[in-house]
Design an enzyme around this catalytic site. Structure first.
Site, PDB file in Angstrom:
ATOM      1  N   TYR A 110     -12.884  -5.932 -26.846  1.00 54.38           N
ATOM      2  CA  TYR A 110     -13.707  -6.279 -25.689  1.00 54.38           C
ATOM      3  C   TYR A 110     -13.010  -5.919 -24.380  1.00 54.38           C
ATOM      4  O   TYR A 110     -11.888  -6.352 -24.120  1.00 54.38           O
ATOM      5  CB  TYR A 110     -14.004  -7.773 -25.728  1.00 54.38           C
ATOM      6  CG  TYR A 110     -15.049  -8.257 -24.768  1.00 54.38           C
ATOM      7  CD1 TYR A 110     -16.395  -8.121 -25.050  1.00 54.38           C
ATOM      8  CD2 TYR A 110     -14.691  -8.883 -23.577  1.00 54.38           C
ATOM      9  CE1 TYR A 110     -17.367  -8.599 -24.188  1.00 54.38           C
ATOM     10  CE2 TYR A 110     -15.648  -9.365 -22.697  1.00 54.38           C
ATOM     11  CZ  TYR A 110     -16.996  -9.215 -23.008  1.00 54.38           C
ATOM     12  OH  TYR A 110     -17.950  -9.679 -22.141  1.00 54.38           O
ATOM     13  N   SER A 167     -11.357  -7.300 -33.343  1.00 50.20           N
ATOM     14  CA  SER A 167     -12.048  -8.190 -32.416  1.00 50.20           C
ATOM     15  C   SER A 167     -13.470  -7.679 -32.169  1.00 50.20           C
ATOM     16  O   SER A 167     -14.255  -7.587 -33.109  1.00 50.20           O
ATOM     17  CB  SER A 167     -11.244  -8.330 -31.128  1.00 50.20           C
ATOM     18  OG  SER A 167     -11.753  -9.373 -30.325  1.00 50.20           O
ATOM     19  N   GLN A 168     -13.830  -7.314 -30.943  1.00 51.02           N
ATOM     20  CA  GLN A 168     -15.148  -6.717 -30.728  1.00 51.02           C
ATOM     21  C   GLN A 168     -15.328  -5.511 -31.636  1.00 51.02           C
ATOM     22  O   GLN A 168     -16.402  -5.308 -32.215  1.00 51.02           O
ATOM     23  CB  GLN A 168     -15.322  -6.293 -29.274  1.00 51.02           C
ATOM     24  CG  GLN A 168     -16.628  -5.536 -29.027  1.00 51.02           C
ATOM     25  CD  GLN A 168     -16.727  -4.982 -27.620  1.00 51.02           C
ATOM     26  OE1 GLN A 168     -17.490  -5.494 -26.807  1.00 51.02           O
ATOM     27  NE2 GLN A 168     -15.966  -3.946 -27.316  1.00 51.02           N
ATOM     28  N   ASP A 178      -6.671 -18.680 -34.568  1.00 53.25           N
ATOM     29  CA  ASP A 178      -7.355 -17.830 -33.597  1.00 53.25           C
ATOM     30  C   ASP A 178      -8.289 -18.660 -32.721  1.00 53.25           C
ATOM     31  O   ASP A 178      -9.306 -19.171 -33.206  1.00 53.25           O
ATOM     32  CB  ASP A 178      -8.140 -16.750 -34.347  1.00 53.25           C
ATOM     33  CG  ASP A 178      -8.713 -15.681 -33.439  1.00 53.25           C
ATOM     34  OD1 ASP A 178      -8.807 -15.915 -32.219  1.00 53.25           O
ATOM     35  OD2 ASP A 178      -9.077 -14.610 -33.953  1.00 53.25           O
ATOM     36  N   HIS A 209      -5.197 -14.701 -32.004  1.00 48.02           N
ATOM     37  CA  HIS A 209      -6.149 -13.587 -32.072  1.00 48.02           C
ATOM     38  C   HIS A 209      -5.479 -12.229 -32.283  1.00 48.02           C
ATOM     39  O   HIS A 209      -6.144 -11.266 -32.639  1.00 48.02           O
ATOM     40  CB  HIS A 209      -7.010 -13.564 -30.803  1.00 48.02           C
ATOM     41  CG  HIS A 209      -8.207 -12.666 -30.910  1.00 48.02           C
ATOM     42  ND1 HIS A 209      -9.104 -12.740 -31.956  1.00 48.02           N
ATOM     43  CD2 HIS A 209      -8.640 -11.663 -30.107  1.00 48.02           C
ATOM     44  CE1 HIS A 209     -10.051 -11.826 -31.788  1.00 48.02           C
ATOM     45  NE2 HIS A 209      -9.793 -11.168 -30.677  1.00 48.02           N
TER      46      HIS A 209
END
Length: 323
Positions: free
Chosen positions: A92, A187-188, A273, A302
């Site tokens: 992101y 992640s994203q 996370d 994360h």
């Protein structure tokens, strides 16, 4: 960050009931058909680079609505035969960056395409080149609530479509073996990889790393961290819109898309996370439509497994290619 989610044994069997719109498949079929109809052939421009072991290409392909989307294609030098390919999606706020920043896959013998994320690339890293020319109604700062009033205008409709058409474009290249294409991202990027796997047929593997964009309704009520908290801020101002918001998000939920994915998968999850709660990751993994392994990092936030997880991905993908 202490552990705040369900106990591990419960996570391993956690399969929530995530709402799925009745027209989910029709929505995505129409979206992809329209964008494929507007697509132009992929454009590659080889660039000068100090890198000796790989060839570097500046790529433009057609994404959502025919919009131009950028990326980097890295190919092992001195190879002519069609190669297995890895299509990777970014976290992101980041853009495609610079080609020398990601050499692992090409150095391991793969064609590696790293997709720029439309509109992003100005929060960290070394930038992006792809605009998002579509408008939005009222939104909180960031990308999570852009166009959230309706699934047709929601930001991730465009991003997920870009991802699927990136796979189409890479498969069209002579130097890529179209039958041996995998997707990955963190992640994203992991959430986008789930979407790409759910909406693209015939992938050889999917490798979502600490994925975002899964089980939205639980995530926004469990973590106080961005990017999910962008949705919280929006709802705190636009009171009474939560039913419409979560209906829109259900078209983009990684759990619903995971149900449609059949490629062998390797997930990762970090049990501390605070950004992508572990239960939301397990929700997608446990709903996967094919075989899905998961690596658990008990004491990581994360960042997850980082280079350790990449080594696991490389071994996993080699196993899939070996049959």
């Amino acid at each position: 960050m202490p552990r705040f989610d369900l106990p591990l044994e419960e996570l391993r069997s956690y399969r929530p009931d995530v709402a799925e719109p009745a027209d989910f498949d029709d929505f995505w079929q129409q979206t992809l058909e329209e964008s494929r109809a507007a697509a132009q052939p992929i454009q590659l421009r080889r660039i000068d680079s100090p890198l000796q072991s790989v060839e570097v290409y500046d790529v433009t392909f057609s994404g959502f609505g025919g919009d131009p989307v950028g990326g980097w294609l890295l190919l092992p030098a001195d190879t002519d035969e069609p190669l297995p390919a890895v299509v990777e999606f970014n976290g992101y706020g980041g853009g495609r960056g610079l080609p020398h920043e990601r050499l692992g896959w090409a150095s391991s013998g793969y064609a590696h395409f790293f997709m720029d994320t439309r509109g992003q690339g100005s929060a960290w890293g070394t930038g992006g080149v792809t605009a998002d020319p579509h408008g939005s109604g009222p939104a909180s700062p960031g990308f999570m609530t852009r166009g959230i009033e309706d699934p047709g205008s929601y930001y991730y409709r465009r991003v997920y479509t870009d991802a699927v058409l990136a796979i189409d474009a890479i498969r069209s290249l002579d130097r890529v073996d179209a039958a041996r294409v995998a997707v990955c991202g963190g992640s994203q990027g992991g959430g986008i990889a789930i979407a790409a796997a759910g909406l693209s047929a015939g992938l050889i593997a999917a490798m979502p790393d600490v994925p975002f964009l899964c089980q939205f309704e639980r995530a926004v009520g469990l973590t106080g961290r961005d990017p999910y908290n962008e949705i919280v801020r929006y709802l705190s101002i636009h009171r009474g819109t939560e039913d419409r918001v979560f209906e829109t998000l259900s078209y983009f939920d990684g759990v619903n898309l995971a149900r449609r994915a059949t490629a062998p998968a390797l997930f990762s999850v970090a049990l501390m996370d605070p950004v992508c709660p572990p239960s939301t990751v397990f929700a997608a993994r446990n709903s996967w439509g094919g075989v899905a392994e998961i690596t658990e990092y008990a004491f990581n936030e994360h960042e997850g497994g980082q280079g350790v997880q990449w080594q696991k991905q490389a071994a996993f993908l080699a196993e899939q290619l070996a049959g």
